[in-house]
Structure formats: C-alpha cells, structure tokens
Scaffold this motif. Structure first.
Motif, PDB file in Angstrom:
ATOM      1  N   TYR A 102       2.683  -3.921   2.346  1.00  0.00           N
ATOM      2  CA  TYR A 102       2.965  -5.166   1.633  1.00  0.00           C
ATOM      3  C   TYR A 102       4.394  -5.218   1.088  1.00  0.00           C
ATOM      4  CZ  TYR A 102      -2.114  -5.586   1.736  1.00  0.00           C
ATOM      5  OH  TYR A 102      -3.430  -5.660   2.145  1.00  0.00           O
TER       6      TYR A 102
ATOM      7  N   VAL B 241       0.896 -14.006  -3.626  1.00  0.00           N
ATOM      8  CA  VAL B 241       1.155 -15.445  -3.463  1.00  0.00           C
ATOM      9  C   VAL B 241       0.608 -16.270  -4.620  1.00  0.00           C
ATOM     10  CG1 VAL B 241       0.687 -17.454  -2.013  1.00  0.00           C
ATOM     11  CG2 VAL B 241       1.246 -15.245  -0.963  1.00  0.00           C
ATOM     12  N   LEU B 242      -0.656 -16.069  -4.987  1.00  0.00           N
ATOM     13  CA  LEU B 242      -1.331 -16.962  -5.920  1.00  0.00           C
ATOM     14  C   LEU B 242      -0.615 -17.113  -7.265  1.00  0.00           C
ATOM     15  CD1 LEU B 242      -5.112 -16.143  -5.274  1.00  0.00           C
ATOM     16  CD2 LEU B 242      -3.770 -18.105  -4.492  1.00  0.00           C
TER      17      LEU B 242
ATOM     18  N   ILE C  15      -7.907  -8.474  -6.759  1.00  0.00           N
ATOM     19  CA  ILE C  15      -6.992  -8.860  -5.680  1.00  0.00           C
ATOM     20  C   ILE C  15      -5.699  -8.053  -5.732  1.00  0.00           C
ATOM     21  CG2 ILE C  15      -7.904 -11.195  -5.484  1.00  0.00           C
ATOM     22  CD1 ILE C  15      -5.568 -12.169  -7.157  1.00  0.00           C
TER      23      ILE C  15
ATOM     24  N   THR D 294      -2.927  -6.976  -2.475  1.00  0.00           N
ATOM     25  CA  THR D 294      -3.281  -7.872  -1.379  1.00  0.00           C
ATOM     26  C   THR D 294      -2.224  -8.977  -1.296  1.00  0.00           C
ATOM     27  OG1 THR D 294      -4.647  -9.305  -2.770  1.00  0.00           O
ATOM     28  CG2 THR D 294      -5.754  -7.449  -1.685  1.00  0.00           C
ATOM     29  N   TYR D 295      -2.257  -9.711  -0.193  1.00  0.00           N
ATOM     30  CA  TYR D 295      -1.364 -10.862  -0.076  1.00  0.00           C
ATOM     31  C   TYR D 295      -1.705 -11.945  -1.104  1.00  0.00           C
ATOM     32  CZ  TYR D 295       0.672  -9.112   4.272  1.00  0.00           C
ATOM     33  OH  TYR D 295       1.349  -8.370   5.207  1.00  0.00           O
ATOM     34  N   SER D 296      -2.966 -12.044  -1.462  1.00  0.00           N
ATOM     35  CA  SER D 296      -3.364 -13.026  -2.476  1.00  0.00           C
ATOM     36  C   SER D 296      -2.678 -12.740  -3.806  1.00  0.00           C
ATOM     37  CB  SER D 296      -4.883 -13.011  -2.657  1.00  0.00           C
ATOM     38  OG  SER D 296      -5.536 -13.357  -1.452  1.00  0.00           O
ATOM     39  N   ALA D 297      -2.581 -11.465  -4.164  1.00  0.00           N
ATOM     40  CA  ALA D 297      -1.906 -11.107  -5.406  1.00  0.00           C
ATOM     41  C   ALA D 297      -0.421 -11.430  -5.351  1.00  0.00           C
ATOM     42  CB  ALA D 297      -2.108  -9.617  -5.693  1.00  0.00           C
TER      43      ALA D 297
ATOM     44  N   THR E 233       1.542  -4.989  -5.900  1.00  0.00           N
ATOM     45  CA  THR E 233       1.221  -4.193  -4.714  1.00  0.00           C
ATOM     46  C   THR E 233       1.660  -2.747  -4.917  1.00  0.00           C
ATOM     47  OG1 THR E 233       3.342  -4.712  -3.661  1.00  0.00           O
ATOM     48  CG2 THR E 233       1.493  -6.188  -3.190  1.00  0.00           C
TER      49      THR E 233
ATOM     50  N   LEU F 219      -4.636  -9.356 -12.245  1.00  0.00           N
ATOM     51  CA  LEU F 219      -4.829  -9.133 -10.811  1.00  0.00           C
ATOM     52  C   LEU F 219      -5.853  -8.039 -10.552  1.00  0.00           C
ATOM     53  CD1 LEU F 219      -1.114  -9.301  -9.575  1.00  0.00           C
ATOM     54  CD2 LEU F 219      -2.857 -11.075  -9.406  1.00  0.00           C
TER      55      LEU F 219
END
Length: 318
Positions: A261, A183-184, A175, A178-181, A256, A170
């Motif tokens: 977050y 979710v993905l 990322i 972040t929200y991407s970290a 995070t 990550l």
C-alpha cells in the motif's frame, strides 16, 4: 455681461477638455504594468531582479533534473554541476524495472497506488464538497450556521493533532491497512467546502428561482443549473484535491503498514531513509522525486487561470 459669459464658457470647455484628457490617461494607464511608469534604468533593474529571483527558484529543479542523469560517483563529487559526466539513464532504468540490478525499486507500484488514491479522492472531494457547499449556501435548515462554524473550526486544527484519533477510528472499524483506510477519510475536506460555499453564494438567486418555477427540484437545480456555473471553483477544488492526495504523507503513514500500500510519498521516505539500499544514490532519489512532481506541476500549469479565478470567487459581493 457678454464677455463674462464667454469667459465662463471658455473656462468650462477647458475644464471639460482637461477632464477628458485625465480620463483617457487613467484608462490608458489602467492596464499598464507598474514598472512601465518608471524610467528605463529602473525598469531594466526591476525586470533583471525578477528574472534573477525566478532563476534562483528554478535552480533546484534544474539540479534535480540534471542529477537524475548522473552516475553515483559524479553526483557525489559534483553535486552542483549542471553537466552530467558521463550522462546516463541508469537511474530511470532502475525506477521502471529496466535494469538488471537485483535491488530494484518498486516505483511503478508506488506510482499506481498514488494514482489510484488521487483519482478516487479527487472525484469524491469534487462531488461531496460541492454538495456540502451548496447545502450550506442555499438550503435553510436548523443548525446551518453552527455546522459551518464546525467546518471553519476543522480548518484551524493542525492535521498532526488528528493522527492518533484517526488511527484509532480506522482500527476500530477494521479497515486499517486497506485501500479503504487510505481513501475514505480523505473524501471530504473543510477547505473545499468553504471554497464551494463562497462561490455558490455569489450565484444570483434569480437563476435558481427561475428553475424552481419551471418545476425543478433542489437536486435538479444544483446538478443542472448551478453546478455548471461553478466551473472555476470546481477546477480549483480539483487541483487542490489532487495535489493534496498526491502529496499526502502523514495520513498514509498511520493508515497503512504493508509495503503493497505504499505510495510515492511513503515509498520515497523509506527510500531516502536508507530502507532500499545503502549509499547516497542521489541520481535515483532525485529522479524519483522529479517523476513524482511532474503530474501535479502539469495539472497546475494547465489550469492555473481557472485556479486563480476560482480562488477569488465570492471574494467580492455586489
């Protein structure tokens, strides 16, 4: 000779009658509970034992519910009491920002982050797990068995062993935090792929062959023919995905670091560790824990029948 023949026919009729009686008894007893075959005292004892164990498991949840309506001194002095004295909703008012207390708890922000991540992860897992499961079950390509072996191997790896590599990946991709970290990395899981593959293998190939004869392609067969038949498995994956993402803790801990977050799990962990004020604050903590449990419990109880059917799909092959 005639008397012997009559005796044989009579014995045959008696044997056939006994066989029919045994068959009717077997059919009648097939749906009867196991305890129904025991004498009444043993049945009463068995049902009493089951009820007692059920109440024992429900007691912590009842205490959690009751403690949320207690005051801090009452909860500390009488933690096992089932009657608040006096009852109050101060804990819930503070959680939802209705209290005038200066040290508020950002519960609504935690709830929003958890709901946002859980919805995205659930939708992604249902889509990608079903596509991957169908590919492993029906498509023929080089390395298919090896790829499925990797999926099984991932299921055997403890999640804690992947925390440091996950953080490094990550951070390398830029990322982190972040929200991407959040979710993905959770959009696909090995258990969901395995469940969908097992279900798709139980679907008769003749259904897909008929659609293929009508001119349907691979994706069309998957989306319009096979996927609607996989409702029990899809509901199972949905429940597991929502529960897993809603209760996820270790991944969010390494993905995070900013307070904006925080989810329910990370926020409650900081709250319980004393990061949001001193004192025991049992009513506030247990009220927050109760509210965070309700969505998953409601989802499971609404779809538990499909959950059991989906979990057993593909277990028996004809």
């Amino acid at each position: 000779m005639t008397a012997r023949t009559a005796a044989v026919e009579k014995a045959d009729r008696r044997s056939g009658r006994d066989a029919r009686v045994r068959e009717r008894r077997a059919v009648r007893d097939q749906g009867r509970p196991v305890l129904g075959r025991f004498p009444l005292p043993l049945r009463v004892l068995g049902y009493g034992l089951v009820v007692g164990i059920g109440l024992l498991y429900l007691l912590p949840f009842v205490l959690q519910l009751v403690t949320g309506f207690k005051t801090d001194p009452d909860a500390a002095a009488n933690p096992l009491s089932l009657i608040p004295s006096p009852p109050t909703t101060a804990a819930y008012q503070r959680l939802f920002g209705l209290s005038e207390s200066a040290d508020g708890v950002p519960f609504l922000r935690w709830l929003g982050n958890s709901a946002f991540v859980a919805v995205l992860v659930t939708a992604g897992r249902v889509l990608f797990n079903s596509m991957a499961g169908y590919a492993l079950a029906r498509l023929r390509f080089p390395g298919r068995s090896l790829l499925f072996g990797f999926v099984l191997a991932v299921m055997a790896v403890p999640p804690v062993a992947l925390l440091i590599p996950k953080f490094l990946v990550l951070n390398t991709f830029g990322i982190f935090d972040t929200y991407s970290a959040m979710v993905l990395p959770l959009l696909v899981d090995a258990a969901g792929i395995f469940i969908m593959k097992q279900f798709f293998e139980s679907v008769p190939p003749e259904v897909e062959e008929a659609a293929r004869v009508d001119g349907a392609g691979v994706f069309r067969i998957f989306w319009s023919v096979v996927l609607p038949m996989a409702r029990p498995a899809l509901i199972t994956v949905t429940i597991l995905a929502f529960q897993g993402s809603w209760n996820e803790f270790t991944h969010f801990l390494v993905a995070t670091q900013s307070g904006q977050y925080e989810t329910l799990t990370t926020g409650l962990a900081r709250f319980v560790s004393g990061g949001l004020g001193g004192g025991t604050q049992y009513p506030l903590k247990l009220a927050a824990a109760l509210l965070s449990t309700l969505p998953v419990a409601a989802l499971f109880f609404c779809f538990q029948r499909y959950f059991v059917n989906g979990a057993n799909s593909g277990a028996v092959k004809e």
